[in-house]
Design a protein around this motif. Structure first.
Motif, PDB file in Angstrom:
ATOM      1  N   MET A   1       0.840  -1.701  -0.365  1.00 22.11           N
ATOM      2  CA  MET A   1      -0.036  -0.232  -0.050  1.00 22.11           C
ATOM      3  C   MET A   1       0.743   1.739  -0.243  1.00 22.11           C
ATOM      4  SD  MET A   1      -3.146   0.951   2.915  1.00 22.11           S
ATOM      5  CE  MET A   1      -4.205  -0.275   2.348  1.00 22.11           C
ATOM      6  N   SER A   2       0.764   1.971  -1.087  1.00 23.43           N
ATOM      7  CA  SER A   2       1.277   3.413  -0.370  1.00 23.43           C
ATOM      8  C   SER A   2       1.251   4.950   0.591  1.00 23.43           C
ATOM      9  CB  SER A   2       1.495   4.084  -2.444  1.00 23.43           C
ATOM     10  OG  SER A   2       0.091   4.743  -2.199  1.00 23.43           O
TER      11      SER A   2
ATOM     12  N   LYS B   1       0.138   7.564  -0.203  1.00 22.31           N
ATOM     13  CA  LYS B   1      -1.103   8.185   0.236  1.00 22.31           C
ATOM     14  C   LYS B   1      -2.198   7.117   0.547  1.00 22.31           C
ATOM     15  CE  LYS B   1      -3.693  10.745  -3.890  1.00 22.31           C
ATOM     16  NZ  LYS B   1      -3.654  11.878  -2.911  1.00 22.31           N
ATOM     17  N   GLU B   2      -2.331   6.116  -0.242  1.00 23.35           N
ATOM     18  CA  GLU B   2      -3.539   5.332  -0.104  1.00 23.35           C
ATOM     19  C   GLU B   2      -3.255   4.924   1.762  1.00 23.35           C
ATOM     20  OE1 GLU B   2      -3.523   1.457  -3.826  1.00 23.35           O
ATOM     21  OE2 GLU B   2      -1.144   1.963  -1.744  1.00 23.35           O
ATOM     22  N   ARG B   3      -2.601   5.019   2.220  1.00 25.74           N
ATOM     23  CA  ARG B   3      -2.798   5.205   3.688  1.00 25.74           C
ATOM     24  C   ARG B   3      -2.731   6.197   4.210  1.00 25.74           C
ATOM     25  NH1 ARG B   3       2.055   1.339   2.977  1.00 25.74           N
ATOM     26  NH2 ARG B   3       3.050   3.790   3.311  1.00 25.74           N
TER      27      ARG B   3
ATOM     28  N   ILE C   1      -4.878   8.247   2.844  1.00 28.15           N
ATOM     29  CA  ILE C   1      -6.823   8.430   2.530  1.00 28.15           C
ATOM     30  C   ILE C   1      -7.389   7.151   3.748  1.00 28.15           C
ATOM     31  CG2 ILE C   1      -7.951   7.246   0.109  1.00 28.15           C
ATOM     32  CD1 ILE C   1      -6.382   8.269  -1.547  1.00 28.15           C
ATOM     33  N   GLU C   2      -6.719   5.724   3.706  1.00 24.80           N
ATOM     34  CA  GLU C   2      -7.385   4.680   4.969  1.00 24.80           C
ATOM     35  C   GLU C   2      -7.596   5.490   5.828  1.00 24.80           C
ATOM     36  OE1 GLU C   2      -9.433   1.830   5.414  1.00 24.80           O
ATOM     37  OE2 GLU C   2      -8.881   2.558   3.485  1.00 24.80           O
TER      38      GLU C   2
ATOM     39  N   ARG D   1     -10.483   8.107   5.938  1.00 28.32           N
ATOM     40  CA  ARG D   1     -11.660   7.206   5.936  1.00 28.32           C
ATOM     41  C   ARG D   1     -12.046   6.906   7.073  1.00 28.32           C
ATOM     42  NH1 ARG D   1     -14.571   5.100   1.428  1.00 28.32           N
ATOM     43  NH2 ARG D   1     -14.057   3.138   2.458  1.00 28.32           N
TER      44      ARG D   1
END
Length: 59
Positions: A1-2, A4-6, A8-9, A12
């Motif tokens: 997981m990048s 940025k994805e972390r 975002i998660e 959320r």
């Protein structure tokens, strides 16, 4: 997981927790309600014989 994805998660999850707190809901209650709506929307996939296997539920 990048990275940025972390991020975002994590955001959320933070929004979910904040909304749950503001609405007075618990995660379990939200999930149960959504599962119930999903089941109701797909109940037509059960045959009459399959429905009879669950006499305590109203279809």
């Amino acid at each position: 997981m990048s990275e940025k994805e972390r991020k975002i998660e994590n955001e959320r999850k933070a929004v979910l927790n904040l909304l749950l707190k503001k609405t007075g809901l618990k995660y379990k209650d939200l999930v149960n309600a959504q599962v119930g709506m999903w089941m109701a929307g797909n109940i037509d996939l059960l045959s009459e014989q399959e429905r009879q296997m669950f006499p305590n539920l109203a279809f």
